[in-house]
Write an enzyme that holds these catalytic residues in place. Sequence first.
Site, short mmCIF file in Angstrom:
data_model
loop_
_atom_site.label_atom_id
_atom_site.label_comp_id
_atom_site.label_asym_id
_atom_site.label_seq_id
_atom_site.Cartn_x
_atom_site.Cartn_y
_atom_site.Cartn_z
CB SER A 1 3.52 -0.36 2.79
OG SER A 1 4.15 -0.31 1.55
N GLY A 2 5.92 1.83 3.16
CA GLY A 2 7.55 1.83 3.31
C GLY A 2 8.20 1.40 2.28
CE LYS A 3 4.96 0.95 -2.67
NZ LYS A 3 3.98 1.42 -1.82
CB SER A 4 10.05 4.63 -1.77
OG SER A 4 9.24 4.53 -2.56
CG LEU B 1 -1.96 -1.06 1.31
CD1 LEU B 1 -2.68 -1.09 2.80
CD2 LEU B 1 -2.95 -0.74 0.23
CB SER B 2 -0.13 4.68 -0.98
OG SER B 2 0.50 6.03 -0.85
CB SER C 1 2.33 -3.32 -8.73
OG SER C 1 3.23 -3.80 -7.64
#
Length: 344
Positions: A187-190, A184-185, A257
């Site tokens: 979430s800490g992906k970047s 999710l936006s 995604s």
Amino acid sequence: MKSIVTFDGDLDQAVAGQSVTITFADEIDCSRGDVIVRSDAPCEVADQFEATLVWMAEQEMLPGRPYILKIGTQTVTATVTEPKYEVNVNTLEHLASKTLGLNAIGVVNISTDRPIPFEAYATNPDLGGFILIDRMSNATVAAGMIHFALRRSQNVHWQALDVDREAHASLKNQKPAVVWFTGLSGSGKSTIANIVEKKLHALGKHTFLLDGDNIRHGLNRDLGFTDADRVENIRRVGEVAKLMTDAGLIVLTAFISPFRSERQMVRDLMAPGEFVEVFVDTSIEVAEERDVKGLYAKARAGQLKNFTGIDLPYEAPEAAEIRIDTTALSPEEAADLIIARLIP
């Protein structure tokens, strides 16, 4: 032809309706889906077509999403373009349309992952009629009729290169890979992807990070946030990531995604073992607490449409290679876990 074999003995000829076994005088690699034709009257072979499509699913067609195309006894992976036009079934008027809904009829271009034998439906319905199947649910979503092959399918050919992906990877002394961060936006992906890249860089690895927001400033600047645009967003990123692995790089991507189908599409582009899906698993409540961009607040207020988790679904991975629980691991710990998976 060497012989025509039946239970009751060999035949000199066979006609429609008979069940026979055919043997060849030559060694030929022939399997299910192949078509036998007269040498002086071959059928066409192509990987791009114009076709009429009848959409049969409740969920609307998503241009760029991969579907299974079944024509005769052959199945291939296919993608459908945005419709050239939709047909008004009452007046036969041609209408502008970006997609097809339930029972809609439209004319589209279709690309398959490899050339297939066919004939125009008007000439041969058996070799010109097909169905489309959803890859996730196996449900039939459309039926179609091929009109003709697109000219570019005959004029564009793959160019063999002497310096291949193995040579690129060997020069960098690493195994190419795509590390696909999804979640999710907020979430800490970047954040985690950035730390992973810094650690890989410190280890002397050749990497590149494709971030969702950054890509939308250039390559995908023309795309919005509808389902169809999200599909195209991931398709383009997948093709770029594939090219970068061909160059021998370790590619990290940080994208919401939201659809399993598109993540599977990118996985299918890569060699076995080169796609590592990292599910950054964060509840929507925690993601909203970290909402530094204020996006969830805008979505809750109705000021931001098509926002994943609010008015659009997120399809969580069912079998990701790595799952990161950001409530239990710090970004540094998560990065170390991923590095250990990439470099045993």
